[in-house]
Motif scaffolding. Structure first.
Motif, PDB file in Angstrom:
ATOM      1  N   ASP A  44     112.204  46.097 -14.722  1.00 60.64           N
ATOM      2  CA  ASP A  44     112.707  45.452 -13.510  1.00 60.64           C
ATOM      3  C   ASP A  44     111.897  44.217 -13.140  1.00 60.64           C
ATOM      4  OD1 ASP A  44     114.763  47.314 -13.145  1.00 60.64           O
ATOM      5  OD2 ASP A  44     113.435  48.698 -12.072  1.00 60.64           O
ATOM      6  N   SER A  45     110.589  44.296 -13.310  1.00 58.48           N
ATOM      7  CA  SER A  45     109.742  43.168 -12.941  1.00 58.48           C
ATOM      8  C   SER A  45     108.559  43.077 -13.892  1.00 58.48           C
ATOM      9  CB  SER A  45     109.238  43.307 -11.498  1.00 58.48           C
ATOM     10  OG  SER A  45     108.430  44.461 -11.360  1.00 58.48           O
ATOM     11  N   SER A  52     112.345  29.240 -16.525  1.00 57.07           N
ATOM     12  CA  SER A  52     111.733  30.410 -15.892  1.00 57.07           C
ATOM     13  C   SER A  52     112.394  30.709 -14.552  1.00 57.07           C
ATOM     14  CB  SER A  52     110.232  30.178 -15.704  1.00 57.07           C
ATOM     15  OG  SER A  52     109.978  29.085 -14.839  1.00 57.07           O
ATOM     16  N   GLY A  53     112.746  29.670 -13.815  1.00 60.21           N
ATOM     17  CA  GLY A  53     113.410  29.880 -12.538  1.00 60.21           C
ATOM     18  C   GLY A  53     114.775  30.509 -12.696  1.00 60.21           C
ATOM     19  N   SER A  92     114.420  34.154 -13.758  1.00 59.27           N
ATOM     20  CA  SER A  92     113.939  34.972 -12.644  1.00 59.27           C
ATOM     21  C   SER A  92     115.058  35.261 -11.650  1.00 59.27           C
ATOM     22  CB  SER A  92     112.784  34.259 -11.925  1.00 59.27           C
ATOM     23  OG  SER A  92     111.684  34.082 -12.781  1.00 59.27           O
ATOM     24  N   ILE A  93     115.870  34.250 -11.356  1.00 62.41           N
ATOM     25  CA  ILE A  93     117.002  34.435 -10.446  1.00 62.41           C
ATOM     26  C   ILE A  93     118.015  35.403 -11.047  1.00 62.41           C
ATOM     27  CG2 ILE A  93     118.966  33.274  -9.370  1.00 62.41           C
ATOM     28  CD1 ILE A  93     117.179  30.766  -9.185  1.00 62.41           C
ATOM     29  N   ARG A 128     117.563  37.792 -13.138  1.00 62.20           N
ATOM     30  CA  ARG A 128     117.040  39.155 -13.183  1.00 62.20           C
ATOM     31  C   ARG A 128     116.615  39.673 -11.809  1.00 62.20           C
ATOM     32  NH1 ARG A 128     112.705  40.472 -15.450  1.00 62.20           N
ATOM     33  NH2 ARG A 128     113.481  42.472 -16.215  1.00 62.20           N
ATOM     34  N   LYS A 129     116.627  38.793 -10.804  1.00 66.96           N
ATOM     35  CA  LYS A 129     116.167  39.153  -9.454  1.00 66.96           C
ATOM     36  C   LYS A 129     114.731  39.670  -9.507  1.00 66.96           C
ATOM     37  CE  LYS A 129     120.858  40.221  -7.919  1.00 66.96           C
ATOM     38  NZ  LYS A 129     121.773  41.230  -7.341  1.00 66.96           N
ATOM     39  N   ASP A 130     113.945  38.985 -10.302  1.00 67.82           N
ATOM     40  CA  ASP A 130     112.551  39.358 -10.516  1.00 67.82           C
ATOM     41  C   ASP A 130     111.661  38.342  -9.797  1.00 67.82           C
ATOM     42  OD1 ASP A 130     110.053  40.092 -11.380  1.00 67.82           O
ATOM     43  OD2 ASP A 130     110.517  40.024 -13.520  1.00 67.82           O
ATOM     44  N   VAL A 131     110.913  38.799  -8.803  1.00 66.30           N
ATOM     45  CA  VAL A 131     110.067  37.896  -8.020  1.00 66.30           C
ATOM     46  C   VAL A 131     108.610  37.916  -8.487  1.00 66.30           C
ATOM     47  CG1 VAL A 131     111.558  38.013  -6.001  1.00 66.30           C
ATOM     48  CG2 VAL A 131     109.705  39.673  -6.257  1.00 66.30           C
ATOM     49  N   SER A 132     108.351  38.441  -9.677  1.00 61.82           N
ATOM     50  CA  SER A 132     106.987  38.433 -10.222  1.00 61.82           C
ATOM     51  C   SER A 132     106.526  36.999 -10.474  1.00 61.82           C
ATOM     52  CB  SER A 132     106.934  39.224 -11.530  1.00 61.82           C
ATOM     53  OG  SER A 132     107.390  40.542 -11.363  1.00 61.82           O
ATOM     54  N   GLU A 133     105.195  36.816 -10.525  1.00 57.61           N
ATOM     55  CA  GLU A 133     104.665  35.468 -10.736  1.00 57.61           C
ATOM     56  C   GLU A 133     105.034  34.937 -12.112  1.00 57.61           C
ATOM     57  OE1 GLU A 133     100.851  38.065 -11.013  1.00 57.61           O
ATOM     58  OE2 GLU A 133     102.875  38.263 -10.221  1.00 57.61           O
TER      59      GLU A 133
END
Length: 242
Positions: free
Chosen positions: A71-72, A114-115, A118-119, A121-126
């Motif tokens: 998930d993240s 990367s942006g 991330s969007i 996958r809805k992954d807010v990890s660094e």
């Protein structure tokens, strides 16, 4: 000297979509296409999928199979040149006094891939996006290993597409699009060590090809030699040393 484990990896290039494809090709290489066949990216919503250029599709195509049950995860995105075909088209538009496309500009920045991923996958990890004129793989691994000090595992994604003809006389790059995704871990996977070397080692193949041979079990080590006095060697290691 730094040690880490590669929990899993995946790589894509024209006609090469899994580790078995890469292993067979490395043992009997043939000329690859200069363009990547369209990757479905069915995991990504259609409206967002349209924003992925060839560079983004290549990177996502390598990474998503590794992330199906994750998930993240913090990530390192590494590309030497970024989306140069898109950037060149924007520059040509400016030269022709055409209005700048906001969408085109947003997709041309170095952290665009990367942006988008991330969007999707809805992954807010660094996320860290890096570039290097040489030793790109070594620098990406070093950044990922640094993040392993705080995280159990890190995604390391290395990708590029061929440069437009305008730039080709000035730099040597892979003649085909590619992406290599690795999940580095502190606990599980094959063990590796990255160590600094005193002298450069002449390589008969590119860093990418040497890295792929090592991952496919055809070589035991990879040398990353630079022109600025920094040289690195990646080699398989005993689990007790990691």
């Amino acid at each position: 000297m730094s040690g880490f484990r590669i929990q899993s990896w995946n790589a894509v290039a024209p006609g090469l979509n899994c580790p078995e494809d890469w292993r067979n090709w490395l043992q009997a290489p043939y000329l690859l296409d200069t363009q990547l066949a369209k990757i479905p990216l069915k995991q990504i919503p259609p409206l967002l999928r349209r924003r992925f250029t060839e560079l983004g599709r290549c990177a996502a195509g390598a990474a998503l199979p590794l992330l199906e049950d994750i998930d993240s995860i913090p990530s390192v995105f590494a590309s030497r040149h970024g989306d140069t075909p898109l950037t060149l088209s924007l520059l040509e538009g400016i030269a022709a006094q055409q209005p700048m496309s906001p969408t085109g500009f947003s997709l041309a920045v170095h952290n665009a891939v990367s942006g988008l991923l991330s969007i999707a996958r809805k992954d807010v990890s660094e996320v860290t996006a890096i570039a290097a004129s040489e030793q790109l793989i070594a620098h990406a691994l070093m950044e990922a290993m640094t993040q392993l000090q705080e995280h159990e595992r890190v995604l390391c994604l290395i990708y590029d597409v061929p440069l437009p003809e305008l730039y080709q006389p000035y730099v040597t790059t892979e003649p085909f699009p590619f992406a290599l995704a690795m999940i580095l871990s502190r606990g599980t996977g094959e063990c590796f060590q990255l160590a600094q070397q005193q002298s450069a080692v002449h390589a008969e193949v590119s860093e990418l090809m040497a890295m792929m041979k090592c991952l496919c079990g055809l070589e035991e080590q990879v040398c990353f030699s630079g022109t600025r006095g920094s040289h690195w060697q990646l080699c398989k290691a005993d689990p007790e040393q990691v």
